[in-house]
Design a protein around this motif. Structure first.
Motif, PDB file in Angstrom:
ATOM      1  N   GLY A   1      -7.094  12.889  -1.420  1.00 48.14           N
ATOM      2  CA  GLY A   1      -7.877  12.015  -2.277  1.00 48.14           C
ATOM      3  C   GLY A   1      -7.001  11.112  -3.123  1.00 48.14           C
ATOM      4  O   GLY A   1      -7.309   9.921  -3.304  1.00 48.14           O
ATOM      5  N   LEU A   2      -5.902  11.660  -3.652  1.00 50.77           N
ATOM      6  CA  LEU A   2      -4.983  10.850  -4.448  1.00 50.77           C
ATOM      7  C   LEU A   2      -4.348   9.759  -3.589  1.00 50.77           C
ATOM      8  O   LEU A   2      -4.151   8.627  -4.051  1.00 50.77           O
ATOM      9  N   THR A   3      -4.028  10.087  -2.345  1.00 52.57           N
ATOM     10  CA  THR A   3      -3.454   9.101  -1.432  1.00 52.57           C
ATOM     11  C   THR A   3      -4.423   7.954  -1.186  1.00 52.57           C
ATOM     12  O   THR A   3      -4.054   6.774  -1.267  1.00 52.57           O
TER      13      THR A   3
ATOM     14  N   THR B   1      -6.411   2.426  -2.284  1.00 57.18           N
ATOM     15  CA  THR B   1      -7.575   1.615  -2.640  1.00 57.18           C
ATOM     16  C   THR B   1      -7.315   0.777  -3.883  1.00 57.18           C
ATOM     17  O   THR B   1      -7.628  -0.425  -3.919  1.00 57.18           O
ATOM     18  N   VAL B   2      -6.737   1.388  -4.892  1.00 57.89           N
ATOM     19  CA  VAL B   2      -6.494   0.678  -6.148  1.00 57.89           C
ATOM     20  C   VAL B   2      -5.547  -0.492  -5.935  1.00 57.89           C
ATOM     21  O   VAL B   2      -5.800  -1.614  -6.402  1.00 57.89           O
ATOM     22  N   ILE B   3      -4.465  -0.260  -5.206  1.00 64.83           N
ATOM     23  CA  ILE B   3      -3.495  -1.346  -5.044  1.00 64.83           C
ATOM     24  C   ILE B   3      -4.056  -2.435  -4.146  1.00 64.83           C
ATOM     25  O   ILE B   3      -3.705  -3.611  -4.280  1.00 64.83           O
ATOM     26  N   THR B   4      -4.969  -2.079  -3.231  1.00 65.58           N
ATOM     27  CA  THR B   4      -5.638  -3.096  -2.423  1.00 65.58           C
ATOM     28  C   THR B   4      -6.505  -3.992  -3.308  1.00 65.58           C
ATOM     29  O   THR B   4      -6.480  -5.227  -3.189  1.00 65.58           O
TER      30      THR B   4
ATOM     31  N   VAL C   1       0.840  -1.192   0.000  1.00 68.43           N
ATOM     32  CA  VAL C   1       0.000   0.000   0.000  1.00 68.43           C
ATOM     33  C   VAL C   1       0.879   1.248   0.000  1.00 68.43           C
ATOM     34  O   VAL C   1       0.611   2.222  -0.727  1.00 68.43           O
ATOM     35  N   LEU C   2       1.948   1.231   0.777  1.00 66.94           N
ATOM     36  CA  LEU C   2       2.868   2.371   0.799  1.00 66.94           C
ATOM     37  C   LEU C   2       3.558   2.548  -0.551  1.00 66.94           C
ATOM     38  O   LEU C   2       3.845   3.677  -0.957  1.00 66.94           O
TER      39      LEU C   2
ATOM     40  N   TYR D   1       0.906  -9.205  -7.321  1.00 63.77           N
ATOM     41  CA  TYR D   1      -0.067  -8.795  -8.333  1.00 63.77           C
ATOM     42  C   TYR D   1      -0.284  -7.283  -8.263  1.00 63.77           C
ATOM     43  O   TYR D   1      -0.284  -6.600  -9.292  1.00 63.77           O
ATOM     44  N   GLY D   2      -0.486  -6.773  -7.055  1.00 61.06           N
ATOM     45  CA  GLY D   2      -0.654  -5.327  -6.911  1.00 61.06           C
ATOM     46  C   GLY D   2       0.564  -4.570  -7.373  1.00 61.06           C
ATOM     47  O   GLY D   2       0.450  -3.518  -8.025  1.00 61.06           O
ATOM     48  N   TYR D   3       1.743  -5.108  -7.078  1.00 60.49           N
ATOM     49  CA  TYR D   3       2.986  -4.438  -7.453  1.00 60.49           C
ATOM     50  C   TYR D   3       3.126  -4.340  -8.968  1.00 60.49           C
ATOM     51  O   TYR D   3       3.395  -3.261  -9.516  1.00 60.49           O
ATOM     52  N   LEU D   4       2.934  -5.431  -9.658  1.00 63.30           N
ATOM     53  CA  LEU D   4       3.171  -5.451 -11.100  1.00 63.30           C
ATOM     54  C   LEU D   4       2.088  -4.731 -11.892  1.00 63.30           C
ATOM     55  O   LEU D   4       2.374  -4.142 -12.939  1.00 63.30           O
TER      56      LEU D   4
END
Length: 400
Positions: free
Chosen positions: A327-329, A334-337, A49-50, A296-299
């Motif tokens: 909001g961007l944070t 959220t997206v990477i989760t 997430v970070l 998966y989130g990383y790639l």
């Protein structure tokens, strides 16, 4: 925990024959695959997430000292934390066929697939003339190159007497060697090497030390001090140093500042990584299961970041406001989760974690062990297996 530990209440103890029957029923369950450690899954999820948040912040740094301060502190420890975990889970890596196969299918093949995919994406969205280059990793793919090299060298670090000082010496020398070019992003491979070696030499008790309540309390003023130093460093230090991807001569600095900054950044990374681990929960949380899908989130999230960069989405004026930055944070987290969830894993597993049994010779040792297991299953129905479960940290999966 087996069912033999369940309380029987006021019932009488089972008879001997009942016990044998119960053991026979439990035998298939006595040899399960190893259980995942919730602490490490939590740590991997929070770290990924970070990573997503850091990549989002990286698009709005210009003239924003607050965001750049947070960005510098984050980049001091978030990838080192990932790399330490990767090293820790690579402790049992050797050059056996099983390990080499997993290294190829879990690291090398995804690198090749996603390098082609990222290049095609750039051709479609920005530059139709963008070249393919398997030796020059695109964006975040440097980590797969580095992990491939680091794991191949694991037997060396487990053989030498002073692995961490040697790795630090190599990183310091790389920082003053501009002839180390961009092939496989070798500067990052060498300058982040001490973090991987640190993970190799750590033991479970070391993680228990940093998870004590006293460390958790002390981490608060330490992080506060890091934020103050980060704020001070913005006009005085190049952000590029936190990427560890160049020699000091390429930044116009004095040669001696390379080793000094390398050692200083490593020390800061270790301290802030310890603070991060101190606050990682050790029990199962709602996000624990997502720790198994961080690769998966990383790639995948890089495509969204790059698309936003190509289309100028990050240039919107709303992102210059505090609410826009917040909001961007939240959006990045959220997206990477979502990209770490099971549905995404099921769809993308064939390219992120392909089996590819057809591409490898069958290991005679595996075949022999399979026959031995079948023989035991057939002749030992009333025997309780005492074979220990495979330890956590066997290095079978990509830890990212």
């Amino acid at each position: 925990m087996t069912s033999s530990l369940r309380p029987h209440g006021d019932r009488n103890s089972p008879s001997s024959s009942d016990q044998q029957t119960q053991q026979a029923r439990q035998t298939p369950r006595a040899q399960p695959s190893r259980q995942r450690d919730a602490f490490f899954d939590n740590a991997k999820y929070l770290a990924i997430v970070l990573v997503g948040v850091g990549h989002a912040w990286g698009q709005i740094l210009d003239g924003n000292r607050t965001v750049e301060t947070l960005y510098r502190v984050l980049y001091t420890f978030h990838m080192p934390a990932f790399i330490v975990i990767s090293g820790y889970f690579s402790r049992s890596f050797d050059l056996s066929p099983k390990r080499v196969k997993r290294l190829i299918t879990g690291v090398a093949v995804p690198y090749l697939v996603f390098e082609v995919a990222y290049t095609l994406h750039r051709r479609v969205s920005e530059d139709p003339q963008s070249d393919f280059s398997l030796l020059d990793p695109t964006y975040l793919l440097w980590f797969l190159c580095a992990l491939f090299v680091w794991r191949l060298t694991t037997p060396i670090w487990q053989t030498v007497r002073w692995p961490l000082p040697i790795a630090l010496g190599i990183a310091a020398l790389a920082s003053v060697t501009p002839t180390v070019d961009n092939d496989l992003n070798m500067q990052r491979v060498l300058q982040f090497l001490p973090c991987f070696v640190l993970g190799l030499v750590l033991r479970p008790e070391h993680f228990q030390l940093v998870r004590r309540r006293s460390v958790r309390i002390w981490s608060v003023p330490v992080v506060a001090a890091a934020l103050v130093i980060g704020w001070w460093s913005v006009p005085r230090m190049e952000t590029g140093w936190f990427y560890r991807n160049a020699a000091v001569q390429d930044t116009g600095g004095s040669w001696w500042s390379g080793p000094v900054l390398t050692l200083a950044l490593f020390g800061c990374s270790v301290v802030l990584t310890a603070c991060f681990f101190a606050w990682v929960p050790g029990r199962r949380m709602w996000f624990t299961a997502l720790g198994a899908g961080t690769i998966y989130g990383y790639l995948l999230h890089g495509f969204l970041v790059k698309e936003g960069s190509y289309t100028g989405w990050f240039q919107q004026s709303v992102l210059d406001q505090p609410l826009g930055e917040i909001g961007l944070t939240v959006l990045g987290a959220t997206v990477i989760t979502l990209l770490c969830t099971k549905p995404v894993q099921r769809v993308m597993r064939y390219v992120v974690e392909p089996r590819m049994d057809w591409a490898f010779e069958r290991d005679p040792g595996d075949a022999a062990r399979g026959r031995e297991k079948r023989d035991k299953a057939g002749s030992g129905a009333h025997e309780t297996s005492t074979a220990p479960a495979a330890p956590n940290g066997s290095g079978e999966k990509v830890s990212v």
